[in-house]
Design a protein around this motif. Structure first.
Motif, mmCIF file in Angstrom:
data_model
loop_
_atom_site.group_PDB
_atom_site.id
_atom_site.type_symbol
_atom_site.label_atom_id
_atom_site.label_comp_id
_atom_site.label_asym_id
_atom_site.label_seq_id
_atom_site.Cartn_x
_atom_site.Cartn_y
_atom_site.Cartn_z
ATOM 1 N N PRO A 67 0.810 -1.218 0.000
ATOM 2 C CA PRO A 67 0.000 0.000 0.000
ATOM 3 C C PRO A 67 0.841 1.266 0.000
ATOM 4 N N ARG A 68 2.017 1.189 0.571
ATOM 5 C CA ARG A 68 2.941 2.325 0.569
ATOM 6 C C ARG A 68 3.336 2.690 -0.861
ATOM 7 N N ILE A 69 3.547 1.673 -1.680
ATOM 8 C CA ILE A 69 3.881 1.902 -3.087
ATOM 9 C C ILE A 69 2.661 2.385 -3.852
ATOM 10 N N ARG A 70 1.548 1.719 -3.668
ATOM 11 C CA ARG A 70 0.357 2.037 -4.459
ATOM 12 C C ARG A 70 -0.115 3.466 -4.225
ATOM 13 N N ALA A 71 0.081 3.962 -3.022
ATOM 14 C CA ALA A 71 -0.369 5.318 -2.711
ATOM 15 C C ALA A 71 0.409 6.368 -3.492
ATOM 16 N N ARG A 72 1.593 6.003 -3.980
ATOM 17 C CA ARG A 72 2.461 6.990 -4.648
ATOM 18 C C ARG A 72 2.770 6.643 -6.100
ATOM 19 N N LEU A 73 2.134 5.627 -6.642
ATOM 20 C CA LEU A 73 2.385 5.283 -8.039
ATOM 21 C C LEU A 73 1.811 6.345 -8.967
#
Length: 226
Positions: free
Chosen positions: A166-172
């Protein structure tokens, strides 16, 4: 996001990796067989070259982090004008100048440093510095070797890695594709080497891939073509 030694059964357990379970419902996913050389460097080479080197002593390449002179998807991307980067502990040196940039961490560095490179990679992606980035997490492999499955430290390592999703998905960036994959699985004691076939996991989540679609069982070389 490349999670070293991502065992298929661990990836499929929502108690350990709940975010991976959510991602599976939103992308195309597969059970992935690593092939003959299930050491990390050889398996990573197989995934990104689309070819398997079945030499019995290829496990030695795990310790030889130099340009292997092999053509890969990274070279193909470079020829098409795309820039690629990797954040790892030297495992992507084997692709030579196919990878435009590799930030090399020390082997068995603190998990906090590996997690921080994910944020660094996202910043580079959003800045447009690179088109394709691989963030390679190694503390999952360390936990498997040191503790074996089911131990608290093992469960904590994979739960920690799962929290990166989720940390990645929030900033993709809009329209980006997120791939979460392993290079190999491991047995109950965390072991993996040449001649073993412990399944790993892969999921593709983005506009080009069907949601909640099971590809079935594939071989590790298929990652290059997907």
């Amino acid at each position: 996001l490349l999670l070293d030694s991502l065992r298929y059964d661990t990836a499929m357990d929502p108690a350990i990796m709940p975010n991976r379970a959510t991602l599976r419902a939103e992308g195309a996913w597969a059970r992935v067989m690593p092939g003959f050389n299930a050491s990390s460097a050889a398996a990573i080479r197989t995934a990104f070259t689309g070819r398997e080197n079945a030499a019995v002593l290829a496990f030695v390449s795990t310790f030889l982090k130099t340009d292997a002179g092999v053509e890969s998807v990274f070279h193909q991307l470079a020829e098409a004008g795309y820039r690629t980067a990797a954040y790892s502990s030297g495992f992507f040196m084997q692709f030579g100048d196919g990878v435009a940039y590799e930030k090399r961490l020390l082997y068995r560095c603190p998990p906090e440093l590996e997690d921080a490179t994910v944020d660094e990679a996202l910043a580079a992606l959003n800045a447009g510095d690179y088109d394709v980035i691989v963030s390679h997490i190694g503390y999952t492999d360390t936990a498997a070797h040191d503790h074996g499955i089911g131990r608290p430290a093992y469960l904590a390592a994979f739960h920690r890695a799962d929290a990166l999703i989720p940390r990645i998905r929030a900033r993709l960036p809009a329209g980006a594709t997120l791939v979460v994959l392993g290079d190999h699985g491991h047995d109950e004691l965390g072991r993996h080497s040449f001649g073993t076939d412990y399944a790993t996991f892969g999921v593709y989540c983005g506009p080009a891939f069907r949601r909640g679609f099971s590809i079935g069982t594939i071989g590790l070389p298929s990652h290059r073509y997907l």
